[in-house]
Each structure stands twice: as C-alpha cells, then as structure tokens.
Design an enzyme around this catalytic site. Structure first.
Site, PDB file in Angstrom:
ATOM      1  N   LYS A 217      -0.757   1.328   4.826  1.00 21.52           N
ATOM      2  CA  LYS A 217      -1.129  -0.002   4.359  1.00 21.52           C
ATOM      3  C   LYS A 217      -0.298  -1.119   4.993  1.00 21.52           C
ATOM      4  O   LYS A 217      -0.592  -2.287   4.799  1.00 21.52           O
ATOM      5  CB  LYS A 217      -0.974  -0.062   2.834  1.00 21.52           C
ATOM      6  CG  LYS A 217      -1.827   0.952   2.093  1.00 21.52           C
ATOM      7  CD  LYS A 217      -1.787   0.776   0.602  1.00 21.52           C
ATOM      8  CE  LYS A 217      -0.544   1.260  -0.080  1.00 21.52           C
ATOM      9  NZ  LYS A 217      -0.277   2.703  -0.004  1.00 21.52           N
ATOM     10  N   LYS A 218       0.745  -0.770   5.712  1.00 15.35           N
ATOM     11  CA  LYS A 218       1.739  -1.757   6.115  1.00 15.35           C
ATOM     12  C   LYS A 218       1.288  -2.624   7.307  1.00 15.35           C
ATOM     13  O   LYS A 218       0.194  -2.460   7.825  1.00 15.35           O
ATOM     14  CB  LYS A 218       3.057  -1.044   6.422  1.00 15.35           C
ATOM     15  CG  LYS A 218       3.645  -0.347   5.200  1.00 15.35           C
ATOM     16  CD  LYS A 218       4.094  -1.319   4.158  1.00 15.35           C
ATOM     17  CE  LYS A 218       4.346  -0.756   2.781  1.00 15.35           C
ATOM     18  NZ  LYS A 218       4.732   0.605   2.632  1.00 15.35           N
TER      19      LYS A 218
END
Ligand SMILES: Cc1ncc(COP(=O)(O)O)c(C=O)c1O
Length: 380
Positions: A180-181
């Site tokens: 998700k980063k």
C-alpha cells in the site's frame, strides 16, 4: 462506484523486470537485490542500503545494530503502526511512549524532553502519513543526550525535509515497500545509513547469520579458473533472521523506484483536490497541515467528530475508509508499557478517518468522494 483505500500502481515496466528474473531463474537473494540496493542508495544519496522483506524487519535489525543492553528504553510516538514498537520488543528493549503534537500528529518534541530518562538509548521518530518530524531539532536533542536515531520512513519514500531526504537525517533510516505504500515491492523494506560500518553487520543478520553471499558462491560452483573445493563453505557466528528481500521483489522495486517521484506527484495532486473540495466543510477538516508542494504524503486523512456515522455513510456510497492509527497502548500487548500519560494522543485519534489515496485515483473518483463528504457535512 466502488473506490479502494489504497492501490499499487503497476504496469509493463514491473512485468518486464519480472520476466528478466524468470529468465535468469534466480528468484531468491541475488543480483537484483544488489542492484536495487545500489539504485536506492543513489536515489537517496546515501552511502549504504540493505534490502529486507519488510520495514518491520528493517526496524528490528536497525536496533540490533547497536547491541543495546536488555531493558534499555527507546522513545517512540504514541500514535504509529505497531511495528515501530514490536521492533523494540524483539530486541528485548522497552518502548517509552511520547505524546503527539495535536496539529502534525507526529512526536511532540516538548513531550520528548519530558519523557526522556537516563536509561533511554534511542529515538524512533515516525514521519506520520508523510508529515516530517522536525528532524533538525530532534537531531540536536539526540546529540545532546547521546541517543541513536532510527527514522521510521514507512510513510515517506521520496520525501524531504529542509532540503534533505527523509531517511538521511537519522543515524539509520528504515523504509517500507509493503503493497500500500508510496512505492511497493509486494512486501519489502530498506535499511540505509551514511555510516556503512554501523549497518554492514546487518547483511549477515538479514540472511540467517551467514557470512557469505549465496548468489556469489553459487556463481563459483562451476568456475574453472577459481579451483576451490570448499566454495560451499560459510560460517554462522550470529543469530540471524530470514529477513532478506528476494530478486522478484527487487525487480518490482527497481521499476517502482523509477516512478516514485511521479507517483508522489500524482498523490500530491489528489491531496490538493481534496483540500480544495472540503475547504468550506464545517465538520470535516484535514488530518494534517498538508503542504503537498513541499512534502510527500502517503495518506490523506480528515478529522470529523462524527467519525463513525461518516464512515458508514461513505461505505454506503462505495467509498472505502481507514483509520491510522489507534494509540499503541490500546493494544493489549503494549498496554503494560504505558506508564506516563500522553493525553493528546489518547484523545484526538477518535476523530481520524483515512480516505482513498493512490497514484491512479481518477478525477471522477475524487469528485465523487468530495461530493459525498460535502453532502454528509451539509446534513449536520
Ligand atoms: C509507521 C510504520 N512503521 C513500520 C511499518 C511496517 O512496515 P512493513 O509492513 O513493511 O513491515 C508500517 C506499516 O504500515 C508503518 O506504518
């Protein structure tokens, strides 16, 4: 419409790199990891980088580099992901919670001074959501008190503060490439430092304690020039971990790194749209003092006293939300370490909501979310 909270931005470049790894048929710790480490060091302008399989592993090993005495204390913000704290526990050290600044929700530097005691050995500042901690002031404090500083950069790959990349301010910087980063390798992390000697031993620690590079050993199996019957030999002298990044992940990372700045720019654009969209709302305010021309952000959050009704309303519209994060002492594992109050952090998190933010979020999707926020705001 259904809008996700996070979504990695992946394409042909990643696939092409993966193909190359398939063709070599070496998927583990190998040349792609070494290449990714080199490219990351170049991007950050830092001496040494070591790729691991998560930021959790990175933080664990970063503290291991110092061999602190069991029971020593490490200062961390009360609001962060659990890994910032579990890294301390893995090392048989004790977390000390520092309250957050109400505005930036990063570690309060006033409270840092108050929570410091003689048995503290390190600080792990977290650039929460991408909001940079005032590292110039923090480093001065750390120098005075002789504390190690490990920056938790899980949320700010590519971010800067006062003209210096985040991750370079502290003695060690730890990054996350979890899916998700800001950029991803599927799962992954990076340990970096200007002090090569400090982190060099961590190469063994991330590879079960083995003192040799397996890719390099393997390439010598059939080397007729190098006549060495003991090419297979290695020693383990330290209790290491299986924390290495693998070549498949590094291949994705190499493609993502090339796009990191443009993905960060796209997220900044989305944040500007959000800020403009909610500027007249009475009950909804931005989570952070966003300055998207200056800083890189991983999340776009808001504050709303009617948090739960708003979450349910957005859900009814197909809009995913999140909450980053609950104060650490609310986790039963960490509650015993909450000894001195952090009143701000324990109170204000109850109004936090995280909204969808990712590089490929479309204009139509942002308009739709803003419309929903305005409609909710007008009802109260
Ligand atoms: C502040 C912070 N530190 C560390 C981590 C751990 O990262 P990883 O999932 O790569 O282990 C996270 C993950 O979300 C995080 O938010």
């Amino acid at each position: 419409m259904k809008i996700r909270l996070f979504k990695p931005s992946l394409g042909d470049e990643e696939l092409q790199n993966i193909k190359e790894v398939f063709e070599r048929a070496w998927l583990g710790l190998g040349p792609k990891v070494a290449e990714f480490e080199m490219e990351w060091s170049k991007y950050l302008g830092i001496k040494a980088s070591i790729a691991v399989n998560s930021a959790t592993a990175a933080l664990h090993l970063a503290l291991t580099a110092y061999h602190f005495k069991e029971g020593c204390k490490v200062l961390i913000p009360i609001i962060t992901f659990a890994s910032t704290a579990t890294a301390i526990l893995y090392n048989k050290l004790e977390p000390v919670f520092v309250d957050i600044d109400e505005n930036t929700i990063t570690m309060s530097l006033d409270d840092l001074d108050k929570k410091y005691t003689k048995d503290c050995v390190a600080i792990i500042p977290v650039h929460m959501g991408g909001q940079p901690v005032l590292m110039d002031i923090l480093m001065e404090f750390a120098r005075e008190k002789k504390l190690a500083v490990i920056e938790d950069c899980a949320h700010c790959a590519g971010g800067e503060f006062k003209g210096k990349m985040l991750g370079k301010w502290g003695h060690i910087g730890c990054f996350s490439f979890e899916e998700k980063k800001c950029m991803t390798t599927g799962d992954g992390g990076m340990i970096c430092s200007e002090d090569e000697h400090l982190i060099q031993p961590l190469r063994e620690y991330r590879w079960i304690g083995i003192d040799k590079d397996t890719w390099k050993r393997a390439s010598k199996y059939t080397d007729s020039v190098n006549i060495d019957a003991r090419h297979w030999y290695y020693e383990i002298a330290v209790l290491g971990y299986k924390y290495n990044m693998n070549d498949l992940a590094a291949a994705i990372g190499l493609a993502q790194l090339k796009k990191l700045d443009s993905m960060n720019l796209k997220r900044s654009h989305c944040i500007k749209r959000y800020l403009q969209g909610i500027q007249n709302c009475k009950h909804i305010t931005p989570l952070l003092p966003y300055d998207p021309d200056k800083y890189v952000y991983w999340i776009f959050g808001i504050r709303c006293k009617m948090r739960d009704p708003l979450i349910i309303y957005l859900k009814s519209k197909g809009i995913a939300t999140g909450m980053h994060y609950m104060p650490l002492p609310l986790h039963p594992l960490l509650k015993p370490y909450y000894k001195v109050p952090c009143d701000t952090g324990m109170k204000i998190w109850e109004s936090f909501i995280t909204l969808p933010l990712f590089a490929d979020l479309t204009e139509t999707e942002i308009d739709y979310i803003i419309e929903a926020l305005i409609a909710f705001d007008a009802k109260y």
